[in-house]
Design a protein around this motif. Sequence first.
Motif, short mmCIF file in Angstrom:
data_model
loop_
_atom_site.label_atom_id
_atom_site.label_comp_id
_atom_site.label_asym_id
_atom_site.label_seq_id
_atom_site.Cartn_x
_atom_site.Cartn_y
_atom_site.Cartn_z
N ASP A 9 0.82 -1.22 0.00
CA ASP A 9 0.00 0.00 0.00
C ASP A 9 0.85 1.27 0.00
O ASP A 9 0.35 2.35 -0.29
N LEU A 31 -3.50 8.44 3.72
CA LEU A 31 -3.68 7.13 4.37
C LEU A 31 -3.96 7.31 5.86
O LEU A 31 -3.56 8.32 6.46
N LYS A 32 -4.59 6.30 6.45
CA LYS A 32 -4.88 6.34 7.89
C LYS A 32 -3.60 6.52 8.70
O LYS A 32 -3.57 7.27 9.68
N ASN A 33 -2.55 5.80 8.32
CA ASN A 33 -1.24 5.93 8.96
C ASN A 33 -0.22 6.36 7.90
O ASN A 33 0.49 5.52 7.35
#
Length: 132
Positions: A9, A31-33
Amino acid sequence: SADIAFDPDLVLDGDWLPESGYAGLKMLMALKNPPTAIFCGNDWMGAGALEAARELGIRVPEDLSLIGYDDQVIAGYTRPPLSTVLLPNYEMGRKAVEVLVDRVVHGKPAPARLIKIDGQVIERASVLPPRG
């Protein structure tokens, strides 16, 4: 070499132009992280990524370390100047000739193999040591 697990990813395709570095950085930072460091496939994409970071209010290198590849002239003119990895042209050519001579002159078979050649890191102002 840091034994960091591969995460597909975090790998994006680019077309070697600033626009793909710009778009790629925006995707990664959404992105989330999001990552704290990005390695761009070349310095032109790194220049685009720097512009996207600036637009997003991300400070390079304080919030995000960014590095390019191939030490193009543009790397020294970005703000901040882009750290990069020097493409080892001479060493790659020398190794290619060695392999060719082994095959043609010495008749050695060419087994499938990976040849690694280190490139010199040109550290400018776009990277800091990892946080924490």
